[in-house]
Scaffold this active site. Structure first.
Site, PDB file in Angstrom:
ATOM      1  N   ALA A   1       0.827  -0.985  -0.076  1.00 32.67           N
ATOM      2  CA  ALA A   1      -0.046  -0.008   0.048  1.00 32.67           C
ATOM      3  C   ALA A   1       0.873   0.982   0.038  1.00 32.67           C
ATOM      4  CB  ALA A   1      -0.968   0.022   1.054  1.00 32.67           C
TER       5      ALA A   1
ATOM      6  N   GLY B 183       0.700  -4.943   0.920  1.00 29.86           N
ATOM      7  CA  GLY B 183      -0.486  -4.990   0.101  1.00 29.86           C
ATOM      8  C   GLY B 183      -0.159  -5.684  -1.004  1.00 29.86           C
TER       9      GLY B 183
ATOM     10  N   GLU C  69      -0.731  -9.235  -0.340  1.00 31.32           N
ATOM     11  CA  GLU C  69      -2.103  -9.469   0.013  1.00 31.32           C
ATOM     12  C   GLU C  69      -2.946  -9.547  -1.262  1.00 31.32           C
ATOM     13  OE1 GLU C  69      -2.156  -6.087   2.791  1.00 31.32           O
ATOM     14  OE2 GLU C  69      -2.977  -7.627   4.363  1.00 31.32           O
TER      15      GLU C  69
ATOM     16  N   GLU D  31       4.754  -4.943   7.264  1.00 29.56           N
ATOM     17  CA  GLU D  31       4.040  -3.722   7.833  1.00 29.56           C
ATOM     18  C   GLU D  31       4.509  -3.155   9.367  1.00 29.56           C
ATOM     19  OE1 GLU D  31       2.473  -6.033   6.038  1.00 29.56           O
ATOM     20  OE2 GLU D  31       0.973  -5.338   4.942  1.00 29.56           O
TER      21      GLU D  31
END
Ligand code: CAA
Length: 258
Positions: free
Chosen positions: A66, A109, A112, A132
């Site tokens: 992200a 992300g 993911e 993260e």
């Protein structure tokens, strides 16, 4: 005007390909990128000429997570009221099979996003991780659940708590990815796999995908009941009539996808 961060292609009949194209940020996933991926996937999902979808990045990075620069200013209230992860769930709701073709970084992300797809074809340089914790946060788009389902609790804990990165070979060993190829070949091989799946009867592929995914959500008995329901439903399709007739007549089936 919103910048376009993805490229959309149909490399062979039946296959829709979405390529992340934000090289300056290693395909970091800001809100616009995720919205564009979701919208493109939904368009392929609704397109009768497409039977399988591929999501890929560049050889250097599938996606490095992200967008940290976008998240840096966000508060808990902003995250909650904006429900910033809603667009991500649109990707997991696609009904046609989706293959992630992953090379280079698939972090946070990015990992993911790959795990939201149904299969992962990786290059030898692929590197999977959920870093993260280095930012004082945790995975928020499915990492704690999907990675644990894929590789088991012990390895998932190490990846998320200790920032362990998994090489392509390790990811294959632990069952996170389907296949690993040299970097020059992974995308072609993903396209070949997608092309094969795209030739299968479309209603059955959706029913199978939905039933396999239920194995994550339901008890064994509930999952078996769901499977049986889908199995019975397929007996109402023209493809079932054609598939069985073609077998008996010793000829290839002509699917109608209905
Ligand atoms: N967000 C925003 N920008 C990013 C980014 C990210 N996740 N990852 C890389 N970039 C940018 C860098 O800032 C850099 O831009 P500038 O040149 O403008 O500074 C550019 O991409 C190239 O990156 P590096 O110079 O760092 O490249 P490198 O080869 O030295 O390192 C890397 C590559 C190891 C992937 C490193 O970039 C990195 O660690 N990135 C962050 C990975 C990360 O922490 N991901 C998790 C994000 S949080 C998340 O995903 C939450 C969630 O669960 C939804």
């Amino acid at each position: 005007m919103t910048q376009q961060y993805i490229l959309i292609e149909t490399p062979v009949d039946g296959v829709g390909l979405i390529r992340l194209n934000r090289p300056e940020a290693l395909n970091a996933l800001n809100s616009d990128v995720i919205n564009q991926i979701s919208t493109a996937m939904e368009a392929f999902d609704a397109d009768d000429t497409i039977g399988c979808i591929i999501l890929t990045g560049s050889d250097r990075a599938f996606a490095a997570g992200a967008d940290i620069k976008e998240m840096e200013q966000r508060s808990v209230v902003g995250m909650l009221t904006g429900d910033k992860l809603t667009d991500w769930t649109r990707i997991a709701r696609i009904s046609k099979p989706v293959i992630a073709a992953v090379s280079g970084w698939a972090l946070g992300g990015g990992c993911e996003l790959a795990m939201m797809c149904d299969m992962i074809v990786a290059s030898e340089s692929a590197m999977f991780g959920q870093p993260e914790i280095n930012l004082g946060i945790m995975p928020g788009a499915g990492g704690t659940q999907r990675l644990t389902h894929a590789v088991g609790k012990a390895i998932a804990m190490e990846v998320m708590l200790g920032d362990r990165r998994l090489t392509a070979a390790e990811a294959l060993h632990y069952g996170l990815v389907n296949r690993v190829y040299p970097v020059e070949r992974y995308l072609d091989e993903a396209i070949k796999l997608a092309a094969k799946i795209a030739t299968m009867p479309g209603v059955a592929t959706r029913m199978i995908k939905a039933a396999v995914n239920k194995a994550y959500d339901l008890s064994l008995q509930q999952g078996l009941d769901y499977e049986k329901r889908n199995f019975y439903l397929l007996f109402g399709t023209e493809d079932k009539d054609e598939g069985m007739k073609a077998f008996i007549e010793k000829r290839p089936p002509q699917w109608k996808n209905r």
